[in-house]
Motif scaffolding. Structure first.
Motif, PDB file in Angstrom:
ATOM      1  N   LEU A  73       0.863  -1.178   0.000  1.00 47.74           N
ATOM      2  CA  LEU A  73       0.000   0.000   0.000  1.00 47.74           C
ATOM      3  C   LEU A  73       0.900   1.230   0.000  1.00 47.74           C
ATOM      4  CD1 LEU A  73      -2.632  -0.995   2.711  1.00 47.74           C
ATOM      5  CD2 LEU A  73      -2.949  -0.961   0.245  1.00 47.74           C
ATOM      6  N   GLY A  74       1.225   1.734  -1.152  1.00 47.27           N
ATOM      7  CA  GLY A  74       2.116   2.890  -1.234  1.00 47.27           C
ATOM      8  C   GLY A  74       3.564   2.459  -1.368  1.00 47.27           C
ATOM      9  N   ALA A  75       4.423   3.444  -1.361  1.00 39.67           N
ATOM     10  CA  ALA A  75       5.853   3.178  -1.518  1.00 39.67           C
ATOM     11  C   ALA A  75       6.453   2.683  -0.206  1.00 39.67           C
ATOM     12  CB  ALA A  75       6.570   4.456  -1.948  1.00 39.67           C
ATOM     13  N   ALA A  76       7.284   1.676  -0.297  1.00 45.48           N
ATOM     14  CA  ALA A  76       7.960   1.133   0.892  1.00 45.48           C
ATOM     15  C   ALA A  76       9.067   2.085   1.322  1.00 45.48           C
ATOM     16  CB  ALA A  76       8.539  -0.239   0.587  1.00 45.48           C
ATOM     17  N   SER A  77       9.300   2.169   2.622  1.00 46.85           N
ATOM     18  CA  SER A  77      10.385   2.990   3.155  1.00 46.85           C
ATOM     19  C   SER A  77      11.713   2.297   2.899  1.00 46.85           C
ATOM     20  CB  SER A  77      10.210   3.211   4.657  1.00 46.85           C
ATOM     21  OG  SER A  77       9.031   3.924   4.906  1.00 46.85           O
ATOM     22  N   ALA A  78      12.707   3.088   2.615  1.00 48.14           N
ATOM     23  CA  ALA A  78      14.025   2.534   2.312  1.00 48.14           C
ATOM     24  C   ALA A  78      14.888   2.472   3.565  1.00 48.14           C
ATOM     25  CB  ALA A  78      14.716   3.401   1.260  1.00 48.14           C
ATOM     26  N   GLY A  79      15.804   1.513   3.587  1.00 47.90           N
ATOM     27  CA  GLY A  79      16.808   1.426   4.647  1.00 47.90           C
ATOM     28  C   GLY A  79      16.258   1.004   5.990  1.00 47.90           C
ATOM     29  N   GLY A  80      16.828   1.612   7.045  1.00 49.87           N
ATOM     30  CA  GLY A  80      16.488   1.258   8.418  1.00 49.87           C
ATOM     31  C   GLY A  80      15.070   1.620   8.811  1.00 49.87           C
ATOM     32  N   ALA A  81      14.499   2.661   8.195  1.00 50.48           N
ATOM     33  CA  ALA A  81      13.134   3.061   8.531  1.00 50.48           C
ATOM     34  C   ALA A  81      12.149   1.964   8.148  1.00 50.48           C
ATOM     35  CB  ALA A  81      12.770   4.365   7.833  1.00 50.48           C
ATOM     36  N   GLY A  82      12.370   1.315   7.003  1.00 46.67           N
ATOM     37  CA  GLY A  82      11.495   0.233   6.577  1.00 46.67           C
ATOM     38  C   GLY A  82      11.578  -0.964   7.507  1.00 46.67           C
ATOM     39  N   THR A  83      12.778  -1.267   7.975  1.00 51.58           N
ATOM     40  CA  THR A  83      12.965  -2.376   8.907  1.00 51.58           C
ATOM     41  C   THR A  83      12.282  -2.089  10.241  1.00 51.58           C
ATOM     42  OG1 THR A  83      15.096  -2.833   7.881  1.00 51.58           O
ATOM     43  CG2 THR A  83      14.699  -3.825  10.019  1.00 51.58           C
ATOM     44  N   LEU A  84      12.394  -0.859  10.713  1.00 49.85           N
ATOM     45  CA  LEU A  84      11.751  -0.470  11.960  1.00 49.85           C
ATOM     46  C   LEU A  84      10.230  -0.544  11.838  1.00 49.85           C
ATOM     47  CD1 LEU A  84      12.053   0.672  14.845  1.00 49.85           C
ATOM     48  CD2 LEU A  84      11.944   2.943  13.819  1.00 49.85           C
ATOM     49  N   GLU A  85       9.698  -0.045  10.732  1.00 49.17           N
ATOM     50  CA  GLU A  85       8.256  -0.105  10.521  1.00 49.17           C
ATOM     51  C   GLU A  85       7.761  -1.546  10.455  1.00 49.17           C
ATOM     52  OE1 GLU A  85       7.536   2.156   7.023  1.00 49.17           O
ATOM     53  OE2 GLU A  85       7.993   4.051   8.012  1.00 49.17           O
ATOM     54  N   PHE A  86       8.513  -2.409   9.775  1.00 51.89           N
ATOM     55  CA  PHE A  86       8.132  -3.812   9.685  1.00 51.89           C
ATOM     56  C   PHE A  86       8.153  -4.465  11.066  1.00 51.89           C
ATOM     57  CE2 PHE A  86       9.202  -8.317   9.143  1.00 51.89           C
ATOM     58  CZ  PHE A  86       8.106  -8.723   8.382  1.00 51.89           C
ATOM     59  N   GLY A  87       9.171  -4.163  11.862  1.00 51.41           N
ATOM     60  CA  GLY A  87       9.261  -4.729  13.210  1.00 51.41           C
ATOM     61  C   GLY A  87       8.108  -4.297  14.102  1.00 51.41           C
ATOM     62  N   VAL A  88       7.746  -3.027  14.027  1.00 52.40           N
ATOM     63  CA  VAL A  88       6.633  -2.532  14.830  1.00 52.40           C
ATOM     64  C   VAL A  88       5.328  -3.143  14.348  1.00 52.40           C
ATOM     65  CG1 VAL A  88       5.319  -0.460  15.445  1.00 52.40           C
ATOM     66  CG2 VAL A  88       7.803  -0.413  15.501  1.00 52.40           C
ATOM     67  N   ALA A  89       5.154  -3.279  13.034  1.00 52.58           N
ATOM     68  CA  ALA A  89       3.942  -3.900  12.495  1.00 52.58           C
ATOM     69  C   ALA A  89       3.833  -5.355  12.930  1.00 52.58           C
ATOM     70  CB  ALA A  89       3.927  -3.789  10.973  1.00 52.58           C
ATOM     71  N   MET A  90       4.958  -6.066  12.950  1.00 52.46           N
ATOM     72  CA  MET A  90       4.946  -7.462  13.412  1.00 52.46           C
ATOM     73  C   MET A  90       4.634  -7.547  14.904  1.00 52.46           C
ATOM     74  SD  MET A  90       5.142  -9.705  11.113  1.00 52.46           S
ATOM     75  CE  MET A  90       5.447 -11.130  12.112  1.00 52.46           C
ATOM     76  N   LEU A  91       5.153  -6.585  15.687  1.00 53.02           N
ATOM     77  CA  LEU A  91       4.820  -6.533  17.110  1.00 53.02           C
ATOM     78  C   LEU A  91       3.309  -6.407  17.278  1.00 53.02           C
ATOM     79  CD1 LEU A  91       5.482  -6.084  20.185  1.00 53.02           C
ATOM     80  CD2 LEU A  91       5.544  -3.652  19.612  1.00 53.02           C
ATOM     81  N   GLY A  92       2.689  -5.516  16.512  1.00 57.81           N
ATOM     82  CA  GLY A  92       1.247  -5.338  16.595  1.00 57.81           C
ATOM     83  C   GLY A  92       0.489  -6.579  16.169  1.00 57.81           C
ATOM     84  N   PHE A  93       0.949  -7.222  15.098  1.00 56.89           N
ATOM     85  CA  PHE A  93       0.265  -8.416  14.609  1.00 56.89           C
ATOM     86  C   PHE A  93       0.342  -9.568  15.611  1.00 56.89           C
ATOM     87  CE2 PHE A  93      -0.144 -12.242  11.997  1.00 56.89           C
ATOM     88  CZ  PHE A  93      -1.313 -11.957  11.311  1.00 56.89           C
ATOM     89  N   LEU A  94       1.534  -9.811  16.139  1.00 58.57           N
ATOM     90  CA  LEU A  94       1.688 -10.891  17.125  1.00 58.57           C
ATOM     91  C   LEU A  94       0.933 -10.577  18.419  1.00 58.57           C
ATOM     92  CD1 LEU A  94       5.446 -11.776  16.586  1.00 58.57           C
ATOM     93  CD2 LEU A  94       3.444 -13.054  15.814  1.00 58.57           C
ATOM     94  N   SER A  95       0.909  -9.307  18.805  1.00 54.55           N
ATOM     95  CA  SER A  95       0.151  -8.901  19.992  1.00 54.55           C
ATOM     96  C   SER A  95      -1.341  -9.127  19.781  1.00 54.55           C
ATOM     97  CB  SER A  95       0.408  -7.436  20.319  1.00 54.55           C
ATOM     98  OG  SER A  95       1.755  -7.236  20.624  1.00 54.55           O
ATOM     99  N   ALA A  96      -1.807  -8.867  18.558  1.00 55.46           N
ATOM    100  CA  ALA A  96      -3.228  -9.091  18.256  1.00 55.46           C
ATOM    101  C   ALA A  96      -3.585 -10.564  18.353  1.00 55.46           C
ATOM    102  CB  ALA A  96      -3.559  -8.554  16.866  1.00 55.46           C
ATOM    103  N   VAL A  97      -2.715 -11.417  17.838  1.00 58.51           N
ATOM    104  CA  VAL A  97      -2.967 -12.858  17.921  1.00 58.51           C
ATOM    105  C   VAL A  97      -3.004 -13.308  19.380  1.00 58.51           C
ATOM    106  CG1 VAL A  97      -1.998 -15.135  17.389  1.00 58.51           C
ATOM    107  CG2 VAL A  97      -2.047 -13.348  15.631  1.00 58.51           C
ATOM    108  N   LEU A  98      -2.056 -12.814  20.183  1.00 57.48           N
ATOM    109  CA  LEU A  98      -2.044 -13.173  21.606  1.00 57.48           C
ATOM    110  C   LEU A  98      -3.265 -12.610  22.334  1.00 57.48           C
ATOM    111  CD1 LEU A  98       1.733 -12.706  22.473  1.00 57.48           C
ATOM    112  CD2 LEU A  98       0.458 -14.853  22.355  1.00 57.48           C
ATOM    113  N   ALA A  99      -3.667 -11.403  21.973  1.00 54.82           N
ATOM    114  CA  ALA A  99      -4.834 -10.793  22.621  1.00 54.82           C
ATOM    115  C   ALA A  99      -6.109 -11.544  22.259  1.00 54.82           C
ATOM    116  CB  ALA A  99      -4.952  -9.324  22.234  1.00 54.82           C
ATOM    117  N   LEU A 100      -6.206 -12.039  21.039  1.00 56.72           N
ATOM    118  CA  LEU A 100      -7.378 -12.833  20.660  1.00 56.72           C
ATOM    119  C   LEU A 100      -7.441 -14.137  21.440  1.00 56.72           C
ATOM    120  CD1 LEU A 100      -7.559 -12.291  16.804  1.00 56.72           C
ATOM    121  CD2 LEU A 100      -9.277 -11.640  18.507  1.00 56.72           C
TER     122      LEU A 100
END
Length: 127
Positions: A27-54
């Motif tokens: 959805l849109g342009a991916a962030s380059a470099g370290g910012a993209g990795t940080l965003e992916f890590g935070v998104a995965m934190l949210g996704f795994l937290s959602a699974v645990l919360a369910l």
């Protein structure tokens, strides 16, 4: 309260799913470099937290709180130097203009963080 907990977990799943799609460039342009990795890590934190919360695991709500805390504010310097922001799945921003920088407060993350902290407090009192 269990219905609220389930609703918050579903909202977190949707929000983190959208954040994953943004971080992967679906959805849109991916962030380059370290910012993209940080965003992916935070998104995965949210996704795994959602699974645990369910599954009603306490770590799910703590992870959700951390996920929303990281998305709470963005800091943009006007000279282009130091900045801090994480793309959110759903964002309603309050933009504050200053002489040196712009701060964007994610009101959706603020509301969901408050609801998550209230639910954590309710669980602690009940236990």
């Amino acid at each position: 309260m269990q219905a609220l907990e389930k609703w918050l977990a579903r909202v977190l799943l949707l929000n983190s799913g959208l954040a994953l799609a943004v971080s992967l460039g679906l959805l849109g342009a991916a962030s380059a470099g370290g910012a993209g990795t940080l965003e992916f890590g935070v998104a995965m934190l949210g996704f795994l937290s959602a699974v645990l919360a369910l599954r009603r695991h306490p770590a799910g709500l703590w992870g959700a709180g951390l996920y929303y805390l990281l998305q709470l504010a963005g800091y943009y310097r006007l000279d282009g130097s130091l900045s801090w922001h994480i793309k959110a799945g759903v964002s309603l921003g309050l933009v504050l203009h200053f002489s040196q920088a712009i701060i964007v407060v994610n009101m959706a993350a603020l509301a969901l963080l408050a609801a998550t902290l209230a639910l954590l407090q309710w669980r602690r009192r009940r236990a």
